[in-house]
Design a protein around this motif. Structure first.
Motif, PDB file in Angstrom:
ATOM      1  N   HIS A  80       0.830  -1.160  -0.074  1.00  0.00           N
ATOM      2  CA  HIS A  80      -0.108   0.000  -0.124  1.00  0.00           C
ATOM      3  C   HIS A  80       0.746   1.233  -0.108  1.00  0.00           C
ATOM      4  O   HIS A  80       0.453   2.155  -0.636  1.00  0.00           O
ATOM      5  CB  HIS A  80      -0.777  -0.109   1.124  1.00  0.00           C
ATOM      6  N   GLY A  81       2.120   1.051   0.676  1.00  0.00           N
ATOM      7  CA  GLY A  81       2.841   2.422   0.775  1.00  0.00           C
ATOM      8  C   GLY A  81       3.271   2.531  -0.779  1.00  0.00           C
ATOM      9  O   GLY A  81       3.750   3.884  -0.936  1.00  0.00           O
ATOM     10  N   ALA A  82       3.472   1.863  -1.622  1.00  0.00           N
ATOM     11  CA  ALA A  82       3.766   1.818  -2.850  1.00  0.00           C
ATOM     12  C   ALA A  82       2.963   2.909  -3.844  1.00  0.00           C
ATOM     13  O   ALA A  82       3.187   4.118  -4.313  1.00  0.00           O
ATOM     14  CB  ALA A  82       4.060   0.825  -3.874  1.00  0.00           C
ATOM     15  N   PHE A  83       1.623   2.718  -3.606  1.00  0.00           N
ATOM     16  CA  PHE A  83       0.205   3.735  -4.074  1.00  0.00           C
ATOM     17  C   PHE A  83       0.489   4.915  -3.513  1.00  0.00           C
ATOM     18  O   PHE A  83       0.206   5.973  -4.151  1.00  0.00           O
ATOM     19  CB  PHE A  83      -0.869   3.177  -4.035  1.00  0.00           C
ATOM     20  N   PHE A  84       0.654   4.974  -2.029  1.00  0.00           N
ATOM     21  CA  PHE A  84       0.953   6.303  -1.468  1.00  0.00           C
ATOM     22  C   PHE A  84       2.102   7.301  -2.101  1.00  0.00           C
ATOM     23  O   PHE A  84       1.895   8.482  -2.277  1.00  0.00           O
ATOM     24  CB  PHE A  84       1.291   5.850   0.095  1.00  0.00           C
ATOM     25  N   ILE A 263       4.414  -1.623   5.735  1.00  0.00           N
ATOM     26  CA  ILE A 263       4.089  -2.802   6.895  1.00  0.00           C
ATOM     27  C   ILE A 263       3.413  -1.771   7.896  1.00  0.00           C
ATOM     28  O   ILE A 263       2.553  -2.326   8.508  1.00  0.00           O
ATOM     29  CB  ILE A 263       5.599  -3.111   7.437  1.00  0.00           C
ATOM     30  N   ASN A 264       3.665  -0.612   8.218  1.00  0.00           N
ATOM     31  CA  ASN A 264       3.399   0.199   9.315  1.00  0.00           C
ATOM     32  C   ASN A 264       1.644   0.551   8.990  1.00  0.00           C
ATOM     33  O   ASN A 264       0.933   0.468   9.808  1.00  0.00           O
ATOM     34  CB  ASN A 264       4.093   1.499   9.331  1.00  0.00           C
ATOM     35  N   VAL A 290       3.078   5.989  17.444  1.00  0.00           N
ATOM     36  CA  VAL A 290       3.755   4.720  18.076  1.00  0.00           C
ATOM     37  C   VAL A 290       5.325   4.620  17.688  1.00  0.00           C
ATOM     38  O   VAL A 290       6.011   4.436  18.591  1.00  0.00           O
ATOM     39  CB  VAL A 290       2.926   3.527  17.843  1.00  0.00           C
ATOM     40  N   PRO A 291       5.400   4.935  16.413  1.00  0.00           N
ATOM     41  CA  PRO A 291       7.052   4.855  15.945  1.00  0.00           C
ATOM     42  C   PRO A 291       7.847   5.973  16.809  1.00  0.00           C
ATOM     43  O   PRO A 291       8.791   5.514  17.377  1.00  0.00           O
ATOM     44  CB  PRO A 291       6.956   5.097  14.561  1.00  0.00           C
ATOM     45  N   SER A 292       7.389   7.116  17.087  1.00  0.00           N
ATOM     46  CA  SER A 292       7.957   8.046  17.660  1.00  0.00           C
ATOM     47  C   SER A 292       8.216   7.805  19.140  1.00  0.00           C
ATOM     48  O   SER A 292       9.247   7.985  19.995  1.00  0.00           O
ATOM     49  CB  SER A 292       7.503   9.339  17.630  1.00  0.00           C
TER      50      SER A 292
END
Length: 337
Positions: A80-84, A263-264, A290-292
């Motif tokens: 999904h990040g690729a389309f983002f 993944i995130n 959450v990552p921060s």
């Protein structure tokens, strides 16, 4: 026992309690409060926190598309990040190379992401399960080197830097507030679009495909058609989110759209709640903060902390945070009707 006695017993039986009305009232009330707070927030928060909320809205739109594919159509996607990234780079190239006004980049980015998603969805939707996940993962992997290769167009590893949209003088808004309200308007429009889609015949077909493909096909649902459309719509919403991301950040580079982003996003929608309209908002909060928080807890192993937090959330709420909230609302005492 006579027929009259049976009839009297049936007529004297207590009516079934109405449960949906109270839940619906709670949902509409919560939605109204949330919208009021969303409009009020940028006037009370510091610019950095306004920026964070803006990014939550951007991720929520992207997760809305992923939820359509995974939560409502039952398909797995790790790309999904690729389309983002496609939406982000489309907007950036049009603004930087073609000097196109930023509002016009949104429909173009949405159309480009939709067409690419449609093209990739046709062969991808012939697969299912882990095979589909691997194909979508491959899309996310090869996109980064592809963006670096076409340096004249994408800026290569250095990326593209562009000016952020400035608020009109008549609004009296600061830059961060203007960008926040743009993201809010786009997010509200996207949620209304998906909500109406899910209430239509298309939404029922997607749910049928998700619940039982064989039964759906027997009922006349064209599996490949609806799967491909779900893939394309999901890509389109990710492209919309990527376009707004470009306006907010003012910079794009290949390293911003690695596999970790995909993944995130998948982790965010699972934690937020699959198949729920509130899940993407909760997932956007998860992806943004959450990552921060993991980085602040331990600089040496943020990935470990991130994973442990996901495990903890899923242990407490296996159906996601939206499912947990729904169960809590149903436990609230209601008047007997």
């Amino acid at each position: 026992m006579t027929e009259s006695t049976k009839t009297d017993e049936k007529t004297s039986a207590p009516p079934a309690p109405v449960r949906t009305s109270a839940v619906a009232r709670w949902r509409w009330g919560a939605l109204a409060v949330l919208l009021v707070l969303a409009v009020y927030a940028p006037f009370q928060l510091a610019p950095f926190y306004v920026f964070q909320l803006t990014m939550v809205l951007v991720y929520a739109v992207a997760l809305l598309g992923l939820n359509l594919l995974v939560g409502h159509a039952g398909q797995i996607s790790l790309g999904h990040g690729a389309f983002f990234a496609i939406g982000a780079y489309t907007a950036a190239i049009l603004m930087e190379r073609e000097a196109l006004p930023y509002p016009l980049t949104l429909p173009v980015a949405a159309a480009v992401a939709f067409l690419i998603g449609l093209g990739l969805g046709v062969p991808a939707m012939r697969l299912r399960g882990l095979y589909l996940a691997l194909v979508t993962l491959a899309i996310a992997i090869f996109l980064v080197p592809l963006l670096k290769r076409f340096e004249e167009l994408t800026g290569g590893s250095m990326g593209l830097t562009l000016a952020k949209p400035q608020p009109p003088a008549w609004t009296g808004l600061a830059e961060d507030q203007w960008l926040y309200f743009i993201a809010l308007i786009v997010a509200v429009g996207a949620f209304l679009l998906v909500a109406s889609l899910l209430r239509s015949r298309v939404g029922r077909a997607l749910h049928a495909v998700r619940d039982n493909e064989i039964a759906a096909e027997v009922m006349g649902v064209r599996l490949s058609f609806y799967k491909t459309l779900a893939f394309a719509w999901s890509a389109m919403l990710a492209g919309v989110a990527g376009s707004v991301y470009t306006w907010v950040i003012g910079f794009v580079s290949p390293d911003s759209f690695t596999v970790n982003l995909s993944i995130n996003l998948l982790a965010g929608i699972v934690v937020g709640g699959l198949g729920s309209l509130s899940g993407p908002v909760l997932g956007g909060l998860f992806v943004m903060f959450v990552p921060s928080i993991s980085q602040d807890i331990n600089d040496a192993a943020p990935g470990v902390i991130f994973g442990l937090l996901i495990i903890a959330v899923m242990y407490v709420a296996p159906t996601g945070l939206a499912g947990l909230a729904g169960r809590l609302i149903k436990k609230i005492p209601r008047k007997k009707e």
